[in-house]
Scaffold this active site. Structure first.
Site, PDB file in Angstrom:
ATOM      1  N   HIS A  63     -10.766 -19.762 -13.294  1.00 34.88           N
ATOM      2  CA  HIS A  63      -9.365 -20.286 -13.153  1.00 34.88           C
ATOM      3  C   HIS A  63      -8.587 -19.182 -12.262  1.00 34.88           C
ATOM      4  O   HIS A  63      -7.427 -19.512 -11.946  1.00 34.88           O
ATOM      5  CB  HIS A  63      -8.713 -20.809 -14.375  1.00 34.88           C
ATOM      6  CG  HIS A  63      -8.550 -19.656 -15.406  1.00 34.88           C
ATOM      7  ND1 HIS A  63      -7.760 -18.611 -15.336  1.00 34.88           N
ATOM      8  CD2 HIS A  63      -9.564 -19.455 -16.344  1.00 34.88           C
ATOM      9  CE1 HIS A  63      -7.978 -18.031 -16.662  1.00 34.88           C
ATOM     10  NE2 HIS A  63      -8.936 -18.272 -17.013  1.00 34.88           N
ATOM     11  N   HIS A  92      -3.998 -10.395 -11.725  1.00 36.60           N
ATOM     12  CA  HIS A  92      -4.606 -11.817 -11.238  1.00 36.60           C
ATOM     13  C   HIS A  92      -3.525 -12.619 -10.498  1.00 36.60           C
ATOM     14  O   HIS A  92      -2.450 -12.229 -10.468  1.00 36.60           O
ATOM     15  CB  HIS A  92      -5.098 -12.617 -12.539  1.00 36.60           C
ATOM     16  CG  HIS A  92      -4.030 -13.140 -13.221  1.00 36.60           C
ATOM     17  ND1 HIS A  92      -3.480 -12.513 -14.641  1.00 36.60           N
ATOM     18  CD2 HIS A  92      -3.261 -14.225 -13.126  1.00 36.60           C
ATOM     19  CE1 HIS A  92      -2.569 -13.262 -15.073  1.00 36.60           C
ATOM     20  NE2 HIS A  92      -2.107 -14.265 -14.251  1.00 36.60           N
ATOM     21  N   HIS A  94      -2.323 -16.515  -8.569  1.00 33.16           N
ATOM     22  CA  HIS A  94      -2.509 -17.800  -8.774  1.00 33.16           C
ATOM     23  C   HIS A  94      -1.993 -18.385  -7.181  1.00 33.16           C
ATOM     24  O   HIS A  94      -1.070 -17.604  -6.361  1.00 33.16           O
ATOM     25  CB  HIS A  94      -1.017 -18.368  -9.194  1.00 33.16           C
ATOM     26  CG  HIS A  94      -1.370 -17.997 -10.937  1.00 33.16           C
ATOM     27  ND1 HIS A  94      -1.897 -18.793 -11.937  1.00 33.16           N
ATOM     28  CD2 HIS A  94      -0.999 -16.949 -11.448  1.00 33.16           C
ATOM     29  CE1 HIS A  94      -1.903 -18.057 -13.049  1.00 33.16           C
ATOM     30  NE2 HIS A  94      -1.490 -16.963 -12.879  1.00 33.16           N
ATOM     31  N   GLU A 104       3.703 -19.949  -9.235  1.00 37.71           N
ATOM     32  CA  GLU A 104       4.054 -20.503 -10.490  1.00 37.71           C
ATOM     33  C   GLU A 104       5.587 -20.606 -10.688  1.00 37.71           C
ATOM     34  O   GLU A 104       6.180 -21.719 -10.869  1.00 37.71           O
ATOM     35  CB  GLU A 104       3.434 -19.744 -11.701  1.00 37.71           C
ATOM     36  CG  GLU A 104       2.035 -19.703 -11.480  1.00 37.71           C
ATOM     37  CD  GLU A 104       1.127 -19.673 -12.932  1.00 37.71           C
ATOM     38  OE1 GLU A 104       1.277 -18.545 -13.635  1.00 37.71           O
ATOM     39  OE2 GLU A 104       0.749 -20.660 -12.988  1.00 37.71           O
ATOM     40  N   HIS A 117       0.308 -11.533 -10.763  1.00 38.53           N
ATOM     41  CA  HIS A 117       0.529 -11.193 -12.202  1.00 38.53           C
ATOM     42  C   HIS A 117       0.150  -9.997 -12.732  1.00 38.53           C
ATOM     43  O   HIS A 117      -1.086  -9.742 -12.779  1.00 38.53           O
ATOM     44  CB  HIS A 117       0.380 -12.477 -13.255  1.00 38.53           C
ATOM     45  CG  HIS A 117       1.306 -13.618 -12.910  1.00 38.53           C
ATOM     46  ND1 HIS A 117       0.882 -14.836 -13.244  1.00 38.53           N
ATOM     47  CD2 HIS A 117       2.365 -13.600 -12.157  1.00 38.53           C
ATOM     48  CE1 HIS A 117       1.901 -15.582 -12.902  1.00 38.53           C
ATOM     49  NE2 HIS A 117       2.697 -15.128 -12.216  1.00 38.53           N
ATOM     50  N   THR A 200       1.077 -18.568 -18.751  1.00 39.40           N
ATOM     51  CA  THR A 200       1.271 -19.826 -18.126  1.00 39.40           C
ATOM     52  C   THR A 200      -0.020 -20.538 -18.062  1.00 39.40           C
ATOM     53  O   THR A 200      -0.278 -21.579 -17.444  1.00 39.40           O
ATOM     54  CB  THR A 200       1.499 -19.722 -16.545  1.00 39.40           C
ATOM     55  OG1 THR A 200       0.549 -18.763 -15.942  1.00 39.40           O
ATOM     56  CG2 THR A 200       3.093 -18.789 -16.567  1.00 39.40           C
ATOM     57  N   THR A 201      -1.138 -19.854 -18.626  1.00 40.64           N
ATOM     58  CA  THR A 201      -2.444 -20.780 -18.968  1.00 40.64           C
ATOM     59  C   THR A 201      -2.500 -20.723 -20.537  1.00 40.64           C
ATOM     60  O   THR A 201      -2.172 -19.874 -21.054  1.00 40.64           O
ATOM     61  CB  THR A 201      -3.654 -20.208 -18.309  1.00 40.64           C
ATOM     62  OG1 THR A 201      -3.870 -18.807 -19.047  1.00 40.64           O
ATOM     63  CG2 THR A 201      -3.271 -19.955 -16.748  1.00 40.64           C
TER      64      THR A 201
HETATM   65  C1  LIG Z   1      -3.374 -12.491 -19.756  1.00 46.78           C
HETATM   66  C2  LIG Z   1      -2.705 -13.771 -19.558  1.00 46.78           C
HETATM   67  C3  LIG Z   1      -3.348 -15.032 -20.079  1.00 46.78           C
HETATM   68  C4  LIG Z   1      -2.997 -16.124 -19.663  1.00 46.78           C
HETATM   69  N1  LIG Z   1      -2.075 -16.107 -18.847  1.00 46.78           N
HETATM   70  C5  LIG Z   1      -1.467 -15.045 -18.331  1.00 46.78           C
HETATM   71  S1  LIG Z   1      -0.190 -15.452 -17.191  1.00 46.78           S
HETATM   72  N2  LIG Z   1      -0.587 -16.422 -16.067  1.00 46.78           N
HETATM   73  O1  LIG Z   1       0.939 -15.866 -17.891  1.00 46.78           O
HETATM   74  O2  LIG Z   1      -0.168 -14.084 -16.511  1.00 46.78           O
HETATM   75  N3  LIG Z   1      -1.999 -13.784 -18.626  1.00 46.78           N
HETATM   76 ZN   LIG Z   2      -0.968 -15.567 -14.191  1.00 52.96          ZN
END
Ligand SMILES: Cc1ccnc(S(N)(=O)=O)n1
Ligand SMILES: [Zn+2]
Length: 258
Positions: A63, A92, A94, A104, A117, A200-201
């Site tokens: 993802h 990572h 998006h 996002e 992020h 956010t996931t």
């Molecule tokens: C480590 C982690 C897990 C899920 N989502 C995020 S995020 N997209 O909010 O940065 N980070």
């Molecule tokens: Zn993220």
């Protein structure tokens, strides 16, 4: 339910079934509405110290595509709205399938083509996992950078050059040890929005101090196309791996700038 994703049958509108907190009052991302934010002169500058990594991986987890050093690397974040030191965990991305969507967070309703992020965890916890489960908005600190299309981003090039090697879900490569993560950051980490929110996931835990920078980073069109070549766990282009904005409810968004 099929594993969560961003398709019609497993996307953000479905996530509440496995993660009821999806309908919570401190969810992320949000639309950052400049007319509703409040300048906070008490916000200090942020300091991020990223030390060279001996064995870091760049991976496709189905993802997103993610840079992940081995634990205990010694990179840390302090200052800004943070009361203690946070350890770097991973970064990572998006992104969207075209330049009109992908981020996002939004600014006055505007989406950027992508968002980066940097995830950090509160060092008073024994581990990242404990920090996620620690309860309250101080478990993680995530730096959000908007990406817009422009000049090639030389600091991110060692990462975007690796994307073809992690095209398929579940693949990973070792990142050359001379990769300089510090170079990705702007020289001074000023001008940011900050608010209490969530991952956010899934699991969408409400454990995040969000710090979203006003100034986007630039990446070239070729670098954006590299992201758009990545395939998700359903064998489709991963682009569109962003959650839409969530209600602010009674949260305040503070800014370090007037
Ligand atoms: C480590 C982690 C897990 C899920 N989502 C995020 S995020 N997209 O909010 O940065 N980070
Ligand atoms: Zn993220």
């Amino acid at each position: 339910m099929a594993p969560w994703g961003y398709e019609k049958d497993n996307g953000p509108a479905h996530w509440h079934k496995d993660c009821p907190i999806a309908n919570g009052k401190n969810q992320s991302p949000i639309d950052l509405i400049n007319g509703e934010v409040k300048y906070d002169s008490g916000l200090k500058p942020l300091t991020a110290k990223y030390v060279p990594f001996s064995d870091a991986k760049f991976l496709n987890n189905g993802h997103s595509v993610q840079f992940q050093p081995s634990a205990g690397n010694g990179s840390e974040l302090t200052g800004g709205p943070l009361a203690v030191k946070y350890n770097f965990e991973q970064f990572h991305f998006h992104w969207g399938n075209n330049d009109t969507e992908g981020s996002e967070h939004r600014v006055d309703g505007k989406m950027y083509p992508a968002e980066l992020h940097f995830v950090h965890w509160n060092s008073t916890n024994p581990s990242f996992k404990d920090a996620v489960g620690s309860g309250g908005p101080n478990g993680l600190a995530v730096l959000g950078f908007f990406l817009k299309v422009g000049a090639e981003n030389a600091a991110l090039k060692p990462i975007t050059d690796l994307i073809p090697k992690v095209k398929d879900a579940g693949t990973s490569v070792t990142v050359p040890s001379n990769f300089d993560m510090q170079a990705i950051l702007p020289a001074t980490l000023t001008d940011y929005y900050t608010y209490d929110g969530s991952l956010t996931t899934p699991p969408l835990a409400e454990c995040v101090k969000w710090i979203v920078f006003k100034q986007p980073l630039e990446v070239s069109a070729a670098q954006m196309e590299a992201f758009r070549s990545v395939i998700n766990r359903d064998g489709k282009p991963m682009g569109g791996n962003y959650r839409p904005p969530c209600p602010l409810h009674d949260r305040a968004v503070k800014t370090s700038f007037k």
